[in-house]
Design an enzyme around this catalytic site. Structure first.
Site, mmCIF file in Angstrom:
data_model
loop_
_atom_site.group_PDB
_atom_site.id
_atom_site.type_symbol
_atom_site.label_atom_id
_atom_site.label_comp_id
_atom_site.label_asym_id
_atom_site.label_seq_id
_atom_site.Cartn_x
_atom_site.Cartn_y
_atom_site.Cartn_z
ATOM 1 N N HIS A 1 0.849 -1.195 0.000
ATOM 2 C CA HIS A 1 0.000 0.000 0.000
ATOM 3 C C HIS A 1 0.883 1.242 0.000
ATOM 4 O O HIS A 1 1.685 1.442 0.906
ATOM 5 C CB HIS A 1 -0.911 0.008 1.222
ATOM 6 C CG HIS A 1 -1.709 1.269 1.347
ATOM 7 N ND1 HIS A 1 -2.546 1.723 0.356
ATOM 8 C CD2 HIS A 1 -1.792 2.176 2.360
ATOM 9 C CE1 HIS A 1 -3.106 2.856 0.733
ATOM 10 N NE2 HIS A 1 -2.668 3.145 1.942
ATOM 11 N N ASP B 1 -7.263 1.077 3.321
ATOM 12 C CA ASP B 1 -6.822 2.178 4.171
ATOM 13 C C ASP B 1 -7.763 3.364 4.291
ATOM 14 O O ASP B 1 -7.459 4.286 5.029
ATOM 15 C CB ASP B 1 -5.456 2.677 3.688
ATOM 16 C CG ASP B 1 -4.664 3.353 4.798
ATOM 17 O OD1 ASP B 1 -4.891 3.009 5.979
ATOM 18 O OD2 ASP B 1 -3.830 4.218 4.509
#
Length: 835
Positions: free
Chosen positions: A177, A291
Site C-alpha cells: 500500500h 486504508d
C-alpha cells in the site's frame, strides 16, 4: 413540454377562429344588398351608421384577440423561462441605500418530476436486505471484551476432519500500500521507495510464473511507466496481461470515502481507468480498499458502475467485525437502497489491520512469524518477541502445520472453503531481499502442504480476482452474482474505531483550510470541463481548431483527509494552487470564446486574459482575495455568471464594487433585485471605498468590544443577547434555541434550532489529533460571554456572524421556498462547507 404544446395549440386555434370571424364579417359587408343597390352613388346615412357599428365591433374583436394572444405568449414564456424573476406588475424602486430593487413576485419556481423521469422509479423494487446497518448498530453493545489472542474477537475452534471431502483453498496475495503523500511527499515517496518496488517487481515476478502481486495506486504506476525504458514497460505489460500482476480498483489513488465529494471519487476513478485502458488495454475487475478510514456506501455503487464485480474493505469498527465474524457474514452483497441492480460482492477483512501479523489468522503472535521481512537482522521485528524463522527442510513440517492452523481458524469465519490471505503492508517490497524472503519461504511452505494429501489444503500465490473467481466457482455462480446463503447488506461503515474508544472522526475537521481549497478546486474542475468541452465543440464545428487552445487543461491531486505531515500538506497545497490557476485560465479562455458573437475575431490571450475571475490566491496558504469591480458612471461593466450544475439554481451572487450607488441589469436591460452590504475593513469599521453586492449584512461581536461604526447609506441596529444560542428575527423566519420558521400565507411551520458547542481534550497520553476525536467529556454550550448582534437593512437575505463562525440565513420567502424548506444553510468561516 406537454403542457407547453397544449397551450400553443389552444392559442393557435383561438387565433384561427378570430381571423375566420373577421373574414366572414368583411364578406358580409361586401355582399350587403343595400350596398349593391347604391353602388353608383353615396351610401345612405343609415347604412353608414350600420357599417360604423360593425367596424367598431371588429376593432373590439381584434383587441380581445390581441389580449388572448398576449396571455398565450406570456404563458409560453413562463413555461420556457423557469427560474427567471418575473416583474408581475411590480415596478423597480430605489431603496434607502441608493440601489435599485426589483421585488420578487412571491412565487417559488418548482419543476415537477414525474416517476417515469426518475431512473430509480423505473427499476424493480428490491427485496429488503437481511443486514441493515442501522439495525446492526442497535444490536451491538460495544463492550470491547478481551477475546484472548484475538483481542477484539473470540476463540476459534474447528474439527480437523472438516476438510476431508473438500480441501481448503488458500490464496496468499502479496501487496504494497503506497500513499501518494503522507509522511513524505508524493515525489519523495516515489524516488525513495515506490520506483524500487516496480523495478524489483519486473525482475522478481518474472523469475517464477507462480508468483503474483496486486497494485492499486495508479498515480505512482503512471509516474514509473513514464520514466521506464521500453524494455521494462514491455516486461510489465507481459506480467499484467499474463495475470501475474493485477491492477485492483484502478483509481488514481485509494480515495478517502468520508470527506470526498462523489464527483472527486468519480474523477480519480476515471483518470486511472482511462489510463489503464488506453495504455495497457486493462479494465479492473476487483476493488481493493484497505486504508480509507471507514467505508461509504457510495464507493460500491461507483465501483459497480465502473464494471467492477467484487470488492474488499478493511477499516470497519472492530465491534462490527466481531459481530459479522460470529455470524459468518464477512462476505455479502452490498446493495443500495433502491434496487438489486446495484449489488456488488464484498469481502470484509476480519482482523485489526491489513499488515501481515493480522491477516493469516486470529493470532498476530503466530502470523508475525510468517512475515519474513522481519527475520533476525532486519530493521523490523515482531512486537510479540517471537521472530520469524527461515523455512528449511528441518523445520518445514512444523512451520507448515503452525501456519495451516491459522488458515483453518480464519476460514471458519467465512461460508466457503476458499481463503484470502493478504501478504503486505505500507511501502513493502522496495528491496530485492524482501521479494526473495517472502516468495521463497512461502513457496517452500506451499510445496510442502500441497504435496501431502492428509493436510487437505491447496495453497498458492494469487491475485484478488483469483480469490474471488474461486469463491464464485465454489458456489457455482457467475462472477459478480450472489453466492447461495450469503447475506445482502445495506448501509455504510462509519464511524470507524480500530480499538477501545479510538474513533477516527478527527480527520473530518483536520486542516479545514485545505479541505475548503479542495472543494474550490473540484468546483473549478467541473466548470472548466464543461466550458472547455463547449468551446472545443464550437471551435471544431467552425473549423477553428488551430486558433483555440485545445491543450489548455489542468489536473488535480488528492489530499482530503488532512492527516499528512506539514511538509506534505504544503506540497499538496502548492499542487492544488497550480491546478487551480490552470483551471481558471481554462475557464477564462473558454468563456471568452463562447460569449463572442463573432468568433472569427477571437484571439487567445496567454499573458493578458480578456476576463478576470472573481478572486485570486497569491500563495497556497492564503485566503482568496476578491476582485474589486471599479464602476464608472459613464460606462457599464459586464459580469459573466456561469452555472456549472445540471439544473436551474436560485442563489445569491456576490461582487465587490467601489460605489454605493449601483444598478444591476440583465443583458436585455431588465433591472434585477440587488442588495448593498458593507465590506468590513476591521471588526468594527466599514470600508468607505468598497461595498458588497448581495453579501453579508450582520456582524456579531462580544459586548465588551469597541463600538461598531456605521457608514452611510448603511444604517446599523444592534441587539444584545446572552451567551446561550442566539436568536435571529426577520420578516420571514424566527431562528433560535426553540424557534420556528414560517412563510407568509403558508400554514406550514418548521421548527428550526441550532447552537454552538465546544469540546476539550483529555489529559491522558491518547489525545485528539489529525485522526482521532477523544474529548474530555460532553460538549459545552455557548461562547461563554454575551454577544452583540449588528444588523443592516435586509431585503434579500440576512447574515449574522461571530468570529470564527459565520451563518448565512435567507430571509426572503421566494428563496426559502426554493430551498425546499428542508434545512437551514450554515457555513463556517473555518472550513467553508455548506452543511
Amino acid at each position: 413540454m406537454k403542457l407547453k404544446k397544449q397551450v400553443t395549440v389552444c392559442g393557435g386555434a383561438i387565433f384561427c377562429v378570430a381571423v375566420f370571424s373577421l373574414y366572414l364579417m368583411l364578406d358580409k359587408v361586401q355582399h350587403d344588398p343595400a350596398r349593391r343597390q347604391n353602388s353608383g352613388g353615396n351610401f345612405p346615412r343609415s347604412q353608414i351608421s350600420v357599417l360604423q357599428n360593425r367596424i367598431e365591433q371588429l376593432e373590439q374583436l381584434l383587441e380581445e384577440n390581441h389580449q388572448i394572444i398576449s396571455h398565450i405568449k406570456d404563458s409560453v414564456l413562463e413555461l420556457t423561462d423557469t427560474g427567471a424573476v418575473s416583474p408581475s406588475g411590480h415596478l423597480p424602486f430605489r431603496s434607502s441605500n441608493g440601489s435599485w430593487v426589483l421585488p420578487f413576485d412571491g412565487r417559488a419556481a418548482f419543476l415537477s418530476i414525474k416517476p417515469q423521469d426518475c431512473q430509480f422509479a423505473q427499476g424493480r423494487r428490491s427485496s429488503p436486505a437481511e443486514l441493515q446497518m442501522l439495525d446492526v448498530y442497535s444490536l451491538l453493545s460495544f463492550d470491547n471484551v478481551d477475546g484472548g489472542v484475538w483481542k477484539q474477537g473470540f476463540e476459534i475452534t474447528y474439527d480437523p476432519n472438516e476438510w476431508d471431502d473438500e480441501p481448503l483453498q488458500v490464496f496468499v496475495v502479496p501487496h504494497s500500500h503506497n500513499d501518494p503523500g503522507w509522511v513524505k511527499t508524493f515525489d519523495k515517496y516515489y524516488y525513495d521507495q515506490t520506483q524500487h518496488i516496480f523495478n524489483n517487481m519486473v525482475v522478481k515476478l518474472t523469475e517464477d510464473p507462480r508468483r503474483k502481486f496486486i497494485w492499486s495506486e495508479i498515480s505512482f504506476f503512471v509516474k514509473w511507466w513514464e520514466n521506464a525504458d521500453i524494455h521494462k514497460q514491455e516486461a510489465m505489460r507481459k506480467l499484467i496481461l499474463g495475470g501475474q500482476l493485477e491492477m485492483v480498483t484502478g483509481g488514481w489513488v485509494m480515495t478517502d470515502e468520508a470527506n470526498s465529494h462523489y464527483f472527486a471519487m468519480i474523477d480519480q476513478l476515471i483518470e486511472g481507468h482511462q489510463w489503464l485502458e488506453r495504455t495497457l488495454g486493462v479494465i479492473p475487475r476487483s476493488g481493493w480498499a484497505v486504508d480509507p478510514f471507514g467505508h461509504s456506501a457510495t464507493m460500491p455503487y461507483l465501483l459497480k458502475k465502473a464494471n467492477i464485480t467484487s470488492m474488499l474493505i478493511q477499516r470497519v469498527h472492530y465491534s462490527i467485525k466481531k459481530h459479522f465474524s460470529s455470524t459468518r457474514s464477512l462476505e455479502f452483497m452490498w446493495r443500495q437502497s433502491w434496487g438489486e441492480c446495484t449489488d456488488i460482492f464484498c469481502h470484509m477483512m476480519p482482523f485489526y489491520s491489513y499488515d501481515v501479523p493480522h491477516t493469516c489468522g486470529p493470532d498476530p503472535k503466530i502470523c508475525c512469524q510468517f512475515d519474513f521481512k522481519r527475520l533476525p537482522g532486519s530493521r523490523v521485528n515482531c512486537p510479540w518477541k517471537v521472530p520469524p524463522r527461515a523455512v528449511v527442510d528441518a523445520n518445514v513440517a512444523e512451520r507448515a502445520a503452525l501456519l495451516l492452523d491459522q488458515y483453518r481458524k480464519k476460514s471458519k469465519l467465512f461460508r466457503t472453503k476458499v481463503l484470502l490471505v493478504p501478504l503486505g503492508d505500507d511501502f513493502r517490497y522496495d528491496k530485492a531481499l524482501e521479494w526473495d524472503q517472502q516468495y521463497q519461504n512461502y513457496q517452500r511452505l506451499f510445496d510442502y502442504m500441497n504435496a501431502r494429501s492428509e493436510m487437505h489444503v491447496q495453497a498458492q500465490f494469487g491475485t484478488l480476482s483469483d480469490y474471488f473467481n474461486a469463491v464464485y466457482k465454489a458456489n457455482d455462480v457467475a462472477p459478480g452474482t450472489r453466492p447461495p446463503d450469503h447475506p445482502v447488506l445495506s448501509g455504510d461503515f462509519f464511524a470507524y474505531a480500530d480499538r477501545e474508544d479510538h474513533y477516527w472522526s478527527g480527520y473530518y475537521t483536520s486542516r479545514p483550510f485545505y479541505k475548503n481549497l479542495d472543494r474550490v478546486l473540484e468546483s473549478h474542475l467541473r466548470g472548466a470541463e464543461i466550458l472547455y468541452s463547449l468551446a472545443v465543440a464550437h471551435a471544431r464545428h467552425g473549423g477553428m481548431e488551430g486558433r483555440y487552445p485545445t491543450t489548455d487543461y489542468a489536473l488535480l491531486t488528492d489530499a482530503r483527509p488532512g492527516t499528512a505531515k506539514e511538509v506534505v500538506v504544503i506540497d499538496y497545497g502548492s499542487r492544488m494552487l497550480r491546478a487551480l490557476v490552470g483551471l481558471k485560465r481554462v475557464i477564462i479562455n473558454a468563456a471568452h470564446f463562447l460569449i463572442m458573437k463573432n468568433k472569427d475575431v477571437y484571439r487567445f490571450y496567454q499573458t493578458e486574459p480578456f476576463l478576470e475571475t472573481d478572486d485570486k490566491r497569491p500563495t497556497q496558504d492564503s485566503l482568496p482575495q476578491r476582485t474589486l469591480i471599479e464602476l464608472d458612471p459613464n460606462s457599464p461593466r459586464y459580469l459573466v455568471v456561469f452555472n456549472p450544475v445540471e439544473q436551474d439554481r436560485l442563489c445569491l451572487v456576490t461582487a465587490l464594487v467601489n460605489t454605493a450607488r449601483i444598478r444591476l441589469l440583465t443583458e436585455d436591460g431588465q433591472t434585477l433585485p440587488v442588495q448593498l452590504s458593507a465590506q468590513w475593513s476591521s471588526a468594527v469599521q466599514m470600508s468607505p471605498e468598497v461595498y458588497q453586492v448581495c453579501e453579508a449584512l450582520g456582524l456579531m461581536l462580544p459586548t465588551h468590544s469597541q463600538t461598531v461604526h456605521g457608514l452611510d447609506p448603511l444604517p446599523l441596529r444592534t441587539v444584545t443577547s446572552d451567551s446561550q444560542p442566539f436568536y435571529i428575527h426577520s420578516q420571514a423566519l424566527t431562528l433560535g434555541f426553540s424557534g420556528t420558521t414560517g412563510l407568509k400565507d403558508d400554514p406550514q411551520v418548521m421548527r428550526v434550532q441550532f447552537q454552538f458547542v465546544t469540546y476539550g481534550t483529555r489529559p491522558s497520553k491518547d489525545k485528539s489529533g489529525a485522526y482521532l476525536f477523544l474529548p474530555d467529556g460532553k460538549a459545552k454550550v455557548g461562547f461563554g460571554y454575551p454577544l452583540r448582534t449588528v444588523f443592516l437593512q435586509a431585503q434579500l437575505f440576512l447574515d449574522c456572524f461571530n468570529h470564527p463562525l459565520l451563518s448565512s440565513v435567507p430571509t426572503d420567502q421566494y428563496l426559502l421556498e426554493a430551498l425546499g424548506r428542508s434545512h437551514l444553510l450554515l457555513m463556517t468561516a473555518a472550513d467553508g462547507y455548506w452543511d
